[in-house]
Design a protein around this motif. Structure first.
Motif, PDB file in Angstrom:
ATOM      1  N   GLN A  37      -1.857  11.382  -1.844  1.00 14.71           N
ATOM      2  CA  GLN A  37      -0.355  11.773  -0.870  1.00 14.71           C
ATOM      3  C   GLN A  37      -0.669  11.060  -0.353  1.00 14.71           C
ATOM      4  OE1 GLN A  37       0.910  15.948  -3.682  1.00 14.71           O
ATOM      5  NE2 GLN A  37       0.976  15.423  -1.372  1.00 14.71           N
ATOM      6  N   ALA A  38      -1.919  11.163   0.708  1.00 16.05           N
ATOM      7  CA  ALA A  38      -1.401  10.825   2.159  1.00 16.05           C
ATOM      8  C   ALA A  38      -1.678   9.575   2.231  1.00 16.05           C
ATOM      9  CB  ALA A  38      -2.793  11.357   2.859  1.00 16.05           C
ATOM     10  N   VAL A  39      -2.407   8.991   1.248  1.00 19.11           N
ATOM     11  CA  VAL A  39      -3.049   7.730   1.439  1.00 19.11           C
ATOM     12  C   VAL A  39      -2.015   6.400   1.064  1.00 19.11           C
ATOM     13  CG1 VAL A  39      -4.596   6.890  -0.648  1.00 19.11           C
ATOM     14  CG2 VAL A  39      -5.111   5.865   1.745  1.00 19.11           C
ATOM     15  N   ASN A  40      -1.063   7.059  -0.241  1.00 17.54           N
ATOM     16  CA  ASN A  40       0.070   6.021  -0.882  1.00 17.54           C
ATOM     17  C   ASN A  40       1.100   6.433   0.407  1.00 17.54           C
ATOM     18  OD1 ASN A  40       1.889   5.769  -3.183  1.00 17.54           O
ATOM     19  ND2 ASN A  40       3.067   7.748  -2.140  1.00 17.54           N
ATOM     20  N   GLU A  41       1.285   7.607   1.060  1.00 22.71           N
ATOM     21  CA  GLU A  41       2.399   7.225   1.228  1.00 22.71           C
ATOM     22  C   GLU A  41       2.326   6.517   2.464  1.00 22.71           C
ATOM     23  OE1 GLU A  41       4.878   9.910   5.432  1.00 22.71           O
ATOM     24  OE2 GLU A  41       3.444  10.938   3.631  1.00 22.71           O
ATOM     25  N   GLN A  42       0.959   6.078   3.388  1.00 25.84           N
ATOM     26  CA  GLN A  42       0.818   5.485   4.547  1.00 25.84           C
ATOM     27  C   GLN A  42       0.137   3.940   4.105  1.00 25.84           C
ATOM     28  OE1 GLN A  42       1.274   6.764   7.159  1.00 25.84           O
ATOM     29  NE2 GLN A  42       1.413   8.685   7.040  1.00 25.84           N
ATOM     30  N   ARG A  45       3.718   2.201   3.770  1.00 24.62           N
ATOM     31  CA  ARG A  45       3.751   1.973   5.229  1.00 24.62           C
ATOM     32  C   ARG A  45       3.798   0.523   5.727  1.00 24.62           C
ATOM     33  NH1 ARG A  45       3.196   6.277   9.865  1.00 24.62           N
ATOM     34  NH2 ARG A  45       4.309   4.466  10.684  1.00 24.62           N
ATOM     35  N   ILE A  46       2.467   0.346   4.975  1.00 25.63           N
ATOM     36  CA  ILE A  46       2.000  -0.612   5.803  1.00 25.63           C
ATOM     37  C   ILE A  46       2.392  -2.232   4.776  1.00 25.63           C
ATOM     38  CG2 ILE A  46      -0.572  -2.632   4.812  1.00 25.63           C
ATOM     39  CD1 ILE A  46      -0.494  -0.604   7.138  1.00 25.63           C
ATOM     40  N   LEU A  47       2.536  -1.948   3.029  1.00 23.02           N
ATOM     41  CA  LEU A  47       3.281  -3.015   2.556  1.00 23.02           C
ATOM     42  C   LEU A  47       5.021  -3.297   3.459  1.00 23.02           C
ATOM     43  CD1 LEU A  47       1.470  -1.471  -0.947  1.00 23.02           C
ATOM     44  CD2 LEU A  47       1.137  -3.507   0.577  1.00 23.02           C
ATOM     45  N   VAL A  83      -8.792   6.447   5.541  1.00 23.62           N
ATOM     46  CA  VAL A  83      -7.990   5.398   5.800  1.00 23.62           C
ATOM     47  C   VAL A  83      -6.760   5.436   5.356  1.00 23.62           C
ATOM     48  CG1 VAL A  83      -7.026   3.452   4.257  1.00 23.62           C
ATOM     49  CG2 VAL A  83      -9.443   3.986   4.043  1.00 23.62           C
ATOM     50  N   ALA A  84      -6.147   6.340   5.220  1.00 29.15           N
ATOM     51  CA  ALA A  84      -4.723   6.652   5.217  1.00 29.15           C
ATOM     52  C   ALA A  84      -4.275   6.849   7.073  1.00 29.15           C
ATOM     53  CB  ALA A  84      -4.572   8.309   4.992  1.00 29.15           C
ATOM     54  N   LYS A  95      -1.957   4.887   8.895  1.00 31.28           N
ATOM     55  CA  LYS A  95      -0.811   5.701  10.247  1.00 31.28           C
ATOM     56  C   LYS A  95      -0.657   5.006  11.111  1.00 31.28           C
ATOM     57  CE  LYS A  95       1.294  10.030  11.583  1.00 31.28           C
ATOM     58  NZ  LYS A  95       1.338   9.412  13.248  1.00 31.28           N
ATOM     59  N   GLU A  96      -2.026   5.052  12.059  1.00 30.14           N
ATOM     60  CA  GLU A  96      -2.160   4.601  13.183  1.00 30.14           C
ATOM     61  C   GLU A  96      -1.731   3.026  13.746  1.00 30.14           C
ATOM     62  OE1 GLU A  96      -6.193   7.451  14.454  1.00 30.14           O
ATOM     63  OE2 GLU A  96      -5.859   5.325  14.449  1.00 30.14           O
ATOM     64  N   ALA A  97      -1.686   2.532  12.605  1.00 29.26           N
ATOM     65  CA  ALA A  97      -1.606   0.530  12.668  1.00 29.26           C
ATOM     66  C   ALA A  97       0.172   0.658  12.764  1.00 29.26           C
ATOM     67  CB  ALA A  97      -2.637  -0.527  11.073  1.00 29.26           C
TER      68      ALA A  97
END
Length: 704
Positions: free
Chosen positions: A172-177, A180-182, A476-477, A481-483
């Motif tokens: 869930q965490a990496v999907n959400e973040q 955001r990048i995409l 990686v999430a 997120k920080e980016a």
């Protein structure tokens, strides 16, 4: 001739998969269930009874009599409690029933599973919760056919007591973040980003009758004693060699079992060490890949028995030859087909890829200790850093093409070109020229980029890949997120992302290494770069409970501090118990088998010397005398080392469980075990083979 069933007919026939659901569920129910599976939407409880009824009917039609909630507690293996479908008898007859409540929730006893202090012994209640994203399947064995329902396992208060729950949280965490990048790059069609994994599985096969003559293999999964045979793996003739007929029949059986269960087993071959082999599946979503890898390990062991063999999944079952790992090929793919790790033909121009790459490099450098810990188990201590395994130092291999792009960005601020692969010419006219990849591969790297994915090669062969992927997803999430937090606020996105990529690469460039990870020079270089070299499981465990780790996992809801502390306690306890069992097994084997066998041998030598001297006083008995003296000296050394091991192991076993006990086992018991093994292995080379009480390495790895 028996009827031939094609792979396409066989594949997934024992799985309650999408095709079965579409066929058996009402359209509205199917749509709601699919929305949960594909979009991560909350499960609608109202459909549970309908799904349960359809699942039960399907299972019974295939011969099932029982169902079980199939889960993955902190033991590292799977667990299951079987319940039959029968309801309370009426008029002497039973009805086969299975409710939505039984599908969604189970209640196994949680008190006897490791919890690291999350649960007291008297607190027995624990819950298994249906994971509808991993399909139910049928398992057939000696007790019949059972419907297995993949589930999470949590305590009465909701703490995760298993491997699956944190994995799902990290997804869930990496999907959400990642979304955001995409979105930053204008991708509005993707609705979900899924980590995918293809875990390659290495294993050994030995003859079962010989296996049963080795207490060390039975109790610990590895040989605690054993001298090397005249030939090992030095000729490299086993690697990719012709598969022996007996092993081939076994592999064929394994494939059929796995295909029926929907496991996409694809590649099989002989590995480097004699009696070592590998099975690799096609990539899948990480949750299903983790479940399937557990099924693979179970199937490898089960089918071996049918063929008169034993499958060894220990990371280092034999000293002196390669151990076994589990290469975890990890990538991120959106539901619109976008692979976030695909560099394209011109990676220097692929800004989205470069940002993703820079974030991953940052994540691995920042959390190298967590990655190392995620691949820690007792057996892996014998493997990491050996000839076939990556070193205990975390580094990233990118290859010449990407390293050149990074050099351009860091040195000049701009990347203007990407190296091309060119053409591979063999010099033989009849052989076609080939397009050559832009970079070679590096088998010594623990974290290597291999075209459109990263291969994390540290995971041990007996270990679940859940922990490694939970860590990968979460770190990686955090980097994503920080980016995204910065770039979403940028006035000039193109300039901001360009500067960010340069800054991240410059700050974390130290973790990139394309050279020989096995060399002593790399150990020295890594120390200069400030990279951690965590050599053992005991040294790795503290990474779980640092302030940095707690902050990371709590921010993304993957672990609470209590859950992390509990896992650290479980791992310390597991280490100490495993070493204790190994030490006791050595004591038992040395005291009851090896020392008596050596005494018989020395008695025979002494009798031979006396007999020869009596028959012919002039005869030369120097060889027998030399052998007797050497054997007697080694026997004394063995008895002394045995007493020392027994003493130190008893002292450590009496300690309170926790870090201090684990450290003592590592620093005191393990060296004492090595001290006992040394004279025994030398004795094996002296004592008459007919008297030696167990099969040798040569018997085990060359006679399959």
């Amino acid at each position: 001739m028996s009827e031939v069933i094609s792979v396409s007919e066989m594949f997934g026939k024992d799985v309650f998969n999408d095709a079965v659901m579409r066929d058996r569920l009402p359209k509205s129910v199917y749509k709601k269930l699919k929305k949960t599976i594909e979009d991560g939407a909350e499960l609608d409880p109202s459909i549970a009874d309908v799904v349960a009824h359809a699942m039960k009917d399907w299972a019974i039609e295939h011969g099932a009599t029982h169902f079980t909630h199939w889960f993955q507690p902190l033991t590292g293996v799977t667990a299951e409690k079987h319940d039959s479908f029968i309801s309370a008898p009426v008029d002497g007859k039973v009805i086969m029933e299975f409710s939505g409540k039984e599908l969604i929730k189970g209640e196994p006893d949680a008190s006897s599973f490791p919890s690291g202090g999350l649960r007291a012994t008297f607190e027995a209640r624990g819950y298994t919760v249906w994971d509808c994203t991993s399909p139910a399947f049928l398992k057939e064995d000696a007790i019949g056919v059972t419907l297995c329902i993949p589930t999470s396992f949590c305590s009465y208060k909701g703490e995760a007591l298993d491997k699956k729950t944190p994995l799902l949280r990290s997804m869930q965490a990496v999907n959400e973040q990642a979304l955001r990048i995409l979105r930053l790059f204008g991708n509005t069609t993707a609705k979900r980003v899924n980590p995918s994994v293809g875990p390659e599985q290495e294993y050994f096969l030995v003859d079962r009758q010989k296996y049963l003559q080795r207490k060390d293999l039975i109790y610990t999964g590895r040989t605690l004693f054993g001298a090397m045979p005249p030939k090992g793996q030095e000729m490299d003739d086993h690697y990719f060699g012709i598969i022996r007929e007996r092993v081939g029949a076994y592999m064929n059986d394994v494939n059929k079992e796995l295909w029926k269960l929907g496991v996409p087993a694809k590649t099989q071959h002989n590995e480097v060490a004699p009696a070592q082999h590998e099975l690799a599946p096609i990539y899948e979503g990480v949750n299903q890949a983790v479940d399937h890898n557990q099924i693979i390990m179970e199937t490898l062991k089960k089918v071996a028995g049918r063929h008169g063999m034993a499958c060894l999944l220990h990371e280092k079952p034999f000293a002196g030859v390669n151990g076994s790992g589990k290469h975890n090929n990890w990538s991120l793919t959106a539901d619109d087909g976008t692979n976030l790790m695909n560099p394209g033909d011109t990676p220097h121009e692929n800004i989205q890829f470069l940002l993703v790459l820079a974030c991953i490099i940052k994540a691995v450098d920042r959390h190298a200790d967590l990655l190392r810990e995620s691949a820690s188990d007792v057996g892996n201590d014998h493997r990491l850093g050996a000839n076939e395994a990556p070193p205990a130092i975390i580094s990233i291999f990118l290859g010449e093409q990407l390293e050149d792009v990074i050099d351009q960005l860091c040195d000049t601020g701009e990347a203007t070109h990407s190296k091309k692969g060119g053409t591979l010419r063999t010099g033989v006219n009849i052989l076609p020229d080939l397009d050559k990849d832009a970079t070679d591969r590096n088998r010594t790297s623990p974290f290597a980029f291999t075209g459109n994915k990263f291969e994390f090669r540290m995971v041990g062969s007996s270990d679940s890949v859940a922990s490694a992927n939970t860590v990968l997803n979460t770190i990686v999430a955090e980097a994503f997120k920080e980016a995204a937090d910065i770039l979403e606020k940028a006035d000039d996105f193109d300039l901001a992302v360009h500067d960010m990529i340069k800054e991240l690469l410059a700050a974390h460039r130290r973790v990139i290494f394309n050279g020989n990870g096995y060399s002593d020079e790399w150990v020295q270089e890594a120390e200069k770069r400030g990279l951690p070299n965590i050599r053992s499981m005991v040294d790795a465990i503290p990474a779980l409970v640092t302030d940095k780790a707690v902050k990371l996992f709590e921010e993304f809801g993957v672990f609470t501090r209590a859950e992390l502390e509990s896992r650290a306690e479980v791992e310390y306890e597991s280490y100490a118990k495993s070493i204790n069992i190994e030490a006791k097994t050595m004591v038992d084997m040395a005291g009851k088998q090896i020392i008596p066998a050596v005494i018989r041998y020395t008695a025979q030598l002494a009798g031979s010397i006396s007999a020869v001297r009596n028959a012919c006083p002039e005869a030369d008995v120097s060889t027998q005398t030399e052998l007797l003296l050497e054997s007697s000296d080694l026997l004394t050394e063995t008895k002394t080392a045995l007493a020392a091991l027994e003493d130190v192991n008893n002292r450590c076993a009496a300690m309170e469980s926790g870090r201090d006990q684990a450290v003592a086992c590592h620093s005191e018991v393990v060296p004492a075990m090595e001290a006992l093994r040394a004279p025994v292995d030398r004795l094996e080379m002296l004592v008459d083979k007919e008297l030696w009480p167990m099969p040798s390495y040569g018997d085990l790895i060359f006679e399959v």
